[in-house]
Write a protein that holds these residues in place. Structure first.
Motif, PDB file in Angstrom:
ATOM      1  N   GLN A 163       0.801  -1.214   0.000  1.00 34.37           N
ATOM      2  CA  GLN A 163       0.000   0.000   0.000  1.00 34.37           C
ATOM      3  C   GLN A 163       0.842   1.277   0.000  1.00 34.37           C
ATOM      4  N   GLN A 164       1.822   1.348  -0.906  1.00 41.56           N
ATOM      5  CA  GLN A 164       2.581   2.578  -1.149  1.00 41.56           C
ATOM      6  C   GLN A 164       3.089   3.233   0.136  1.00 41.56           C
ATOM      7  N   GLY A 165       3.886   2.486   0.871  1.00 37.32           N
ATOM      8  CA  GLY A 165       4.512   3.046   2.065  1.00 37.32           C
ATOM      9  C   GLY A 165       3.659   2.975   3.313  1.00 37.32           C
ATOM     10  N   LYS A 166       2.419   2.569   3.198  1.00 40.07           N
ATOM     11  CA  LYS A 166       1.547   2.429   4.360  1.00 40.07           C
ATOM     12  C   LYS A 166       1.678   1.023   4.944  1.00 40.07           C
ATOM     13  N   LYS A 167       1.425   0.922   6.224  1.00 42.84           N
ATOM     14  CA  LYS A 167       1.366  -0.381   6.868  1.00 42.84           C
ATOM     15  C   LYS A 167      -0.034  -0.957   6.695  1.00 42.84           C
ATOM     16  N   VAL A 168      -0.120  -2.264   6.591  1.00 43.81           N
ATOM     17  CA  VAL A 168      -1.405  -2.930   6.355  1.00 43.81           C
ATOM     18  C   VAL A 168      -1.899  -3.549   7.659  1.00 43.81           C
ATOM     19  N   GLY A 197      -0.317  -5.911  10.990  1.00 43.86           N
ATOM     20  CA  GLY A 197      -1.150  -6.045  12.173  1.00 43.86           C
ATOM     21  C   GLY A 197      -2.508  -6.604  11.811  1.00 43.86           C
ATOM     22  N   PHE A 198      -3.240  -7.022  12.845  1.00 46.51           N
ATOM     23  CA  PHE A 198      -4.604  -7.503  12.633  1.00 46.51           C
ATOM     24  C   PHE A 198      -5.429  -7.214  13.880  1.00 46.51           C
ATOM     25  N   VAL A 304      -5.789  -8.026  19.256  1.00 47.58           N
ATOM     26  CA  VAL A 304      -5.001  -7.236  18.298  1.00 47.58           C
ATOM     27  C   VAL A 304      -3.569  -7.743  18.298  1.00 47.58           C
ATOM     28  N   GLY A 305      -3.030  -7.948  17.118  1.00 44.48           N
ATOM     29  CA  GLY A 305      -1.634  -8.365  16.975  1.00 44.48           C
ATOM     30  C   GLY A 305      -0.908  -7.448  16.018  1.00 44.48           C
ATOM     31  N   TYR A 306       0.391  -7.237  16.256  1.00 44.15           N
ATOM     32  CA  TYR A 306       1.184  -6.390  15.359  1.00 44.15           C
ATOM     33  C   TYR A 306       2.659  -6.732  15.473  1.00 44.15           C
TER      34      TYR A 306
END
Length: 308
Positions: A163-168, A197-198, A304-306
């Protein structure tokens, strides 16, 4: 205040839900999805502290939950269904960012305007896309888009996870309990390998209060509010399937009970994550909790995980 959900008394069971069956009428499935969306997004003053969608938005915006601010992420709903809470989560998060910035800078200069936080982007996807419904949500917000093609959460395309430098960040709203253990591990492995992350958010758990009682109350609420939602949905048939042939409340309650039996605890999710075989999974952090939105049993249970 966040707290840990109660320990379940029974093991997780991979039981069936009526609405998952291919023979289940599409019209009733549409009503069920709309009712579940209403459960996520409805806020009744004095009765509720917040809507469940509002709670999820607040959690994702908390500075101590994720290692980065929400604007650093693209949030992808991998099981969006008919839309669910994600359009409301997007609205809450971006409204709070705008409100926080304007409160700090009531008279905004050009330099201050340039320093405004970047809007947080959300993407709706599903194995079975709902393009017509998603188009309406996307047209209402420039920060919400969708993928019209089928997307498999266990094998997400690189075009989606880059995503163009973004984190998913992957969202699973009232969805992760549907996956059996094999599929759940595949999804977690793909998440570890391709995302940052999720978040798993459920409205039920394997306790008497969070499962049996909550689902019964949901059935009662469906009966009470059917006239209002029949008007909102512009579908008088909703009244027929609520009162004359009460298929809608019956299936909502039954599937709610089955969902409760299928819902994993945070410990069970983390155990699956650690054993999924993803690269660098040992470097992932897992947090969890439970947030009340309606006394005494309405709760959002979250995991939540990351990546560290």
């Amino acid at each position: 205040m966040s707290h840990k959900p109660s320990k379940p008394l029974i093991p997780r069971l991979q039981v069936f839900e009526i609405a998952d069956q291919l023979w289940f009428p599409s019209l009733l499935r549409k009503y069920m999805q709309a009712a579940l969306t209403a459960a996520w997004t409805t806020y009744i003053p004095h009765l509720q502290q917040s809507s469940p969608a509002g709670i999820v938005a607040r959690l994702l915006s908390q500075p101590n939950l994720l290692p980065h601010s929400p604007s650093k992420y693209v949030f992808i709903d991998f099981c969006a269904g008919a839309g669910g809470p994600t359009p409301q989560i997007e609205k809450h998060i971006n409204s709070s960012l705008t409100h926080h910035h304007s409160r700090k800078s009531p008279q905004v200069s050009y330099a201050q305007a340039a320093a405004r936080p970047e809007p947080v982007k959300f993407i709706l996807t599903d194995l079975h896309p709902h393009e017509e419904l998603w188009s309406a949500f996307a047209s209402a917000s420039p920060n919400l888009t969708f993928i019209p093609e089928s997307v498999d959460a266990s094998n997400a395309p690189a075009s989606l996870t880059q995503q163009q430098g973004k984190k998913v960040f992957r969202l699973f709203n009232l969805a992760f309990h549907h996956f059996d253990d094999t599929l759940a591990r595949k999804i977690l492995k793909n998440t570890v390998d391709t995302s940052d992350g999720f978040g798993i958010f459920e409205l039920q758990d394997r306790t008497i209060g969070g499962g049996f009682v909550t689902c019964c109350l949901f059935g009662v609420a469906t009966m009470l509010l059917a006239p209002y939602y029949a008007f909102v949905w512009k579908s008088p048939l909703a009244l027929v399937f609520t009162y004359l042939f009460p298929a809608l409340p019956f299936v909502l309650v039954w599937d709610g009970w089955m969902s409760s039996l299928r819902t994993r605890t945070a410990e069970e999710v983390e155990q699956m994550l650690r054993g999924c075989g993803g690269d660098g999974v040992e470097d992932w952090v897992v947090k969890s909790g439970s947030e009340s939105f309606m006394w005494p049993v309405g709760k959002v249970n979250w995991v939540v995980g990351y990546k560290k």
